[in-house]
Design an enzyme around this catalytic site. Structure first.
Site, short mmCIF file in Angstrom:
data_model
loop_
_atom_site.label_atom_id
_atom_site.label_comp_id
_atom_site.label_asym_id
_atom_site.label_seq_id
_atom_site.Cartn_x
_atom_site.Cartn_y
_atom_site.Cartn_z
CG ASP A 193 -1.70 1.20 1.43
OD1 ASP A 193 -2.34 1.63 0.46
OD2 ASP A 193 -1.69 1.77 2.54
CG LEU A 194 1.62 5.72 -1.88
CD1 LEU A 194 3.12 5.54 -2.13
CD2 LEU A 194 1.01 6.54 -3.03
CG ASP A 195 -1.88 7.39 0.43
OD1 ASP A 195 -0.98 8.17 0.10
OD2 ASP A 195 -2.89 7.19 -0.28
CB THR A 216 0.46 10.54 1.88
OG1 THR A 216 0.80 9.16 1.69
CG2 THR A 216 1.43 11.39 1.09
CE LYS A 239 -4.76 5.75 9.16
NZ LYS A 239 -3.90 5.21 10.22
N GLY A 240 -7.62 3.59 3.39
CA GLY A 240 -7.64 2.56 2.35
C GLY A 240 -8.83 2.66 1.41
NE ARG A 243 -9.66 11.99 -4.48
CZ ARG A 243 -9.20 12.33 -5.68
NH1 ARG A 243 -9.90 13.18 -6.45
NH2 ARG A 243 -8.05 11.88 -6.14
CB SER A 295 -1.93 2.91 -3.82
OG SER A 295 -2.54 4.11 -3.40
CB ALA A 296 -7.40 3.22 -2.68
CB SER A 297 -3.82 7.20 -3.82
OG SER A 297 -3.63 8.54 -4.21
CG ASN A 332 -3.66 12.47 -5.79
OD1 ASN A 332 -3.71 13.23 -6.76
ND2 ASN A 332 -4.61 12.45 -4.86
CE LYS A 339 -5.65 -1.05 -1.07
NZ LYS A 339 -4.49 -0.34 -0.51
CD GLU A 395 -3.46 -1.82 2.93
OE1 GLU A 395 -3.58 -0.92 3.80
OE2 GLU A 395 -3.81 -1.65 1.76
CG ASP A 396 -1.92 2.64 6.44
OD1 ASP A 396 -2.28 2.19 5.32
OD2 ASP A 396 -2.16 3.81 6.80
C1 BG6 Z 1 -5.73 5.46 0.02
C2 BG6 Z 1 -5.84 6.23 1.30
O1 BG6 Z 1 -4.42 5.04 -0.15
O2 BG6 Z 1 -6.10 6.28 -1.10
C3 BG6 Z 1 -7.24 6.82 1.44
O3 BG6 Z 1 -5.61 5.36 2.38
C4 BG6 Z 1 -7.58 7.64 0.20
O4 BG6 Z 1 -7.26 7.63 2.60
C5 BG6 Z 1 -7.42 6.78 -1.04
O5 BG6 Z 1 -8.92 8.09 0.29
C6 BG6 Z 1 -7.71 7.56 -2.33
O6 BG6 Z 1 -6.74 8.54 -2.49
P1 BG6 Z 1 -6.82 9.76 -3.50
O7 BG6 Z 1 -5.41 10.31 -3.48
O8 BG6 Z 1 -7.17 9.18 -4.85
O9 BG6 Z 1 -7.85 10.68 -2.99
MG MG Z 2 -2.78 3.12 3.54
#
Ligand code: BG6
Ligand code: MG
Length: 212
Positions: free
Chosen positions: A4-6, A12, A40-41, A44, A109-111, A113, A140, A164-165
Site C-alpha cells: 500500500d502507499l499512503d 501521506t 483509511k484505504g 475518495r 494503492s487506492a489513490s 495521486n 478495498k 498495509e496500514d
Molecule cells: C488510500 C488512502 O491510499 O487512497 C485513502 O488510504 C484515500 O485515505 C485513497 O482516500 C484515495 O486517495 P486519493 O489520493 O485518490 O484521494
Molecule cells: Mg494506507
C-alpha cells in the site's frame, strides 16, 4: 511483495486525515483520529460516504463530487510541500534489500495521486508494477487492487505478502488469498498476520520467517 502507499511507504495518511478533518469541519461533522481509521484505504468517494454516515448527513451527487474535489485540492496542497524525507523510516532500505534479494515488488494503492507521489519521492522505478486508483473500479476491502498487482508480477496470491496500514487493506489482502503485514498498532489492525510499527531495521527475510 505488495505495498500500500499512503501510511506504508510515505506519511501521506496524515495529509488525508488533515484534509478530511477540514472537510468534516465545513460539514459540521465531528471527526476524530479514531473515526479516520474507518476511512483509511477507501477510495475518495467511499471515504466521503463514510464521513457523511458518521455525521448522519446526506448530500446530492453533485455536492458529493464537489466535496471530493475540494478534499483533493486541500490534500494536494500538502503534497506540494512534501519533501523526499516524507518517506517512512526504513522503507528505502527495505525496498532496496528486497530488490537485491530478488523479490518482485508492486504498489497496490487506492489513490489516484499515487503516480505523482512516487515521482516526488524518486520511487517511480522502485516497483515492478504499479496498480493505483486509476486502474481499479472496486475499493478495498475488495481484493481487486492486490489481485491485479499479483497478476502483473506473474505471482500466485498465496506467494504474495501485502503491507498495509488500513484494516480495509488487510481484509482486501486476505480476500485475495494473501498474507497481510499490518504497519501500525495491533489495536487498529486486529486481523493482520503480523504487525510492524515501522520498517526500521527490517529486511524481507525477517518477514518471511515470521509468517511461516
Ligand atoms: C488510500 C488512502 O491510499 O487512497 C485513502 O488510504 C484515500 O485515505 C485513497 O482516500 C484515495 O486517495 P486519493 O489520493 O485518490 O484521494
Ligand atoms: Mg494506507
Amino acid at each position: 511483495l505488495l505495498f500500500d502507499l499512503d501510511g506504508v511507504i510515505v506519511n501521506t495518511a496524515e495529509y488525508h486525515f488533515l484534509a478530511w478533518k477540514e472537510i468534516a469541519g465545513r460539514l459540521g461533522i465531528p471527526f476524530t483520529r479514531g473515526d479516520n481509521e474507518r476511512l483509511k484505504g477507501l477510495s475518495r468517494m467511499r471515504s466521503l460516504e463514510v464521513l457523511l454516515d458518521i455525521g448522519e448527513k446526506k448530500l446530492d451527487r453533485g455536492e458529493e463530487e464537489r466535496y471530493c474535489e475540494e478534499k483533493n485540492r486541500i490534500y494536494l496542497s500538502y503534497i506540494r510541500k512534501m519533501e523526499k524525507d516524507a518517506i517512512l523510516p526504513g522503507v528505502r532500505n527495505f525496498l532496496h534489500e528486497a530488490k537485491r534479494e530478488g523479490y518482485l515488488l508492486a504498489l497496490g494503492s487506492a489513490s489516484k495521486n499515487a503516480g505523482l507521489i512516487l515521482e516526488k519521492l524518486g520511487l517511480t522505478n522502485s516497483f515492478d508494477a504499479v496498480i493505483d486508483g486509476n486502474k481499479v473500479s472496486r475499493t478495498k476491502p475488495d481484493p481487486e487492487v492486490f489481485v491485479k498487482g499479483a497478476s502483473a508480477l506473474g505471482m500466485e496470491p498465496e506467494k504474495c505478502i501485502v503491507f498495509e496500514d488500513a484494516e480495509a487493506g488487510i481484509r482486501a489482502a486476505h480476500a485475495g488469498g494473501m498474507k497481510a503485514v499490518g504497519i501500525g498498532k495491533r489495536e487498529n489492525l486486529p486481523e493482520a498476520d503480523m504487525i510492524l510499527d515501522s520498517f526500521r531495521g527490517i529486511v524481507p527475510e525477517t518477514i518471511e520467517s515470521m509468517l511461516i
